[in-house]
Design an enzyme around this catalytic site. Structure first.
Site, short mmCIF file in Angstrom:
data_model
loop_
_atom_site.label_atom_id
_atom_site.label_comp_id
_atom_site.label_asym_id
_atom_site.label_seq_id
_atom_site.Cartn_x
_atom_site.Cartn_y
_atom_site.Cartn_z
N SER A 61 0.84 -1.20 0.00
CA SER A 61 0.00 0.00 0.00
C SER A 61 0.88 1.25 0.00
O SER A 61 1.95 1.26 0.61
CB SER A 61 -0.90 0.02 1.24
OG SER A 61 -1.57 1.25 1.36
N TYR A 99 -1.83 0.02 10.26
CA TYR A 99 -1.91 -0.52 8.91
C TYR A 99 -0.70 -0.08 8.08
O TYR A 99 -0.07 -0.89 7.38
CB TYR A 99 -3.21 -0.06 8.24
CG TYR A 99 -3.43 -0.62 6.86
CD1 TYR A 99 -3.91 -1.92 6.69
CD2 TYR A 99 -3.17 0.14 5.73
CE1 TYR A 99 -4.12 -2.44 5.43
CE2 TYR A 99 -3.38 -0.37 4.46
CZ TYR A 99 -3.86 -1.66 4.31
OH TYR A 99 -4.06 -2.17 3.05
#
Length: 208
Positions: A61, A99
């Site tokens: 990501s 995250y």
């Protein structure tokens, strides 16, 4: 050819522990991938020795780029002592930070595994991809109000966010494009929109 695509991921709204005593976001998004690759790597290298061209693709990501350093304190293994567990679970926790840190761990794993395989003389490519902003269930553990709003506005969101099949396009490109079949051209890269993007300073730090 054998291709390994690592796509497991969670976004958890609160700190929790796996059965192994690892922070759950890091355990799911990074350690699970790390273990699976190491278990399957001998088979992938054997396939390469037979003339096949296996690949390893990690779904990362761009949120990893939001972090200038990796927080090694999140790699702690919390033992069976209940007071120790309670103290750990009470530590400050922020969903997007957790995250992003797990995705930075993915990026470090990508670049380091690519480097080590090259040192062994292997041409198995190891690359990471950013799927983009995709409508999936990764947010299902967020606050119930956010989840409800997400479900209400989901039909509208398809106008500017990707569907799951569209989000898989970059993964499939890196996993199947003939020009990426070996590490000779591209290796240890972070792909965005099907093209290698510059690594972040933290992500390219070999000392980590």
């Amino acid at each position: 050819p054998q291709t390994l695509i690592l796509n497991a991921g969670v976004m958890l709204r609160s700190r929790s522990l796996s059965k192994d005593g690892l922070e759950m976001t890091m355990a799911t998004n990074h350690f699970g991938h790390f273990l699976l690759v190491n278990l399957l790597l001998p088979g992938l290298m054997e396939a390469e020795s037979r003339g096949e061209k296996p690949r390893i693709v990690i779904v990362g990501s761009n949120m990893s780029y939001m972090h200038g350093t990796f927080d090694f304190s999140e790699l702690a293994i919390v033992g069976g002592d209940e007071k120790e567990k309670e103290a750990y679970l009470q530590k400050p926790y922020e969903l997007f930070r957790a995250y992003g840190q797990s995705k930075l761990a993915n990026l470090h794993f990508t670049t380091e595994l690519a480097r080590r395989l090259e040192q062994k003389g292997s041409k198995i490519p190891v690359n990471q991809i950013h799927p983009g902003e995709v409508l999936t269930e990764v947010m299902r553990d967020m606050h119930p109000i956010i989840v409800k709003l997400y479900n209400i506005f989901q039909p509208v969101a398809y106008g500017f966010l990707k569907s799951a099949p569209q989000g898989a396009f970059c993964s499939l490109h890196v996993a199947t494009d003939p020009s990426l079949a070996t590490s000779e051209k591209t290796n240890g890269a972070h792909f965005v929109r099907c093209a290698p993007a510059p690594l972040s300073k933290a992500g390219s730090d070999e000392e980590v």
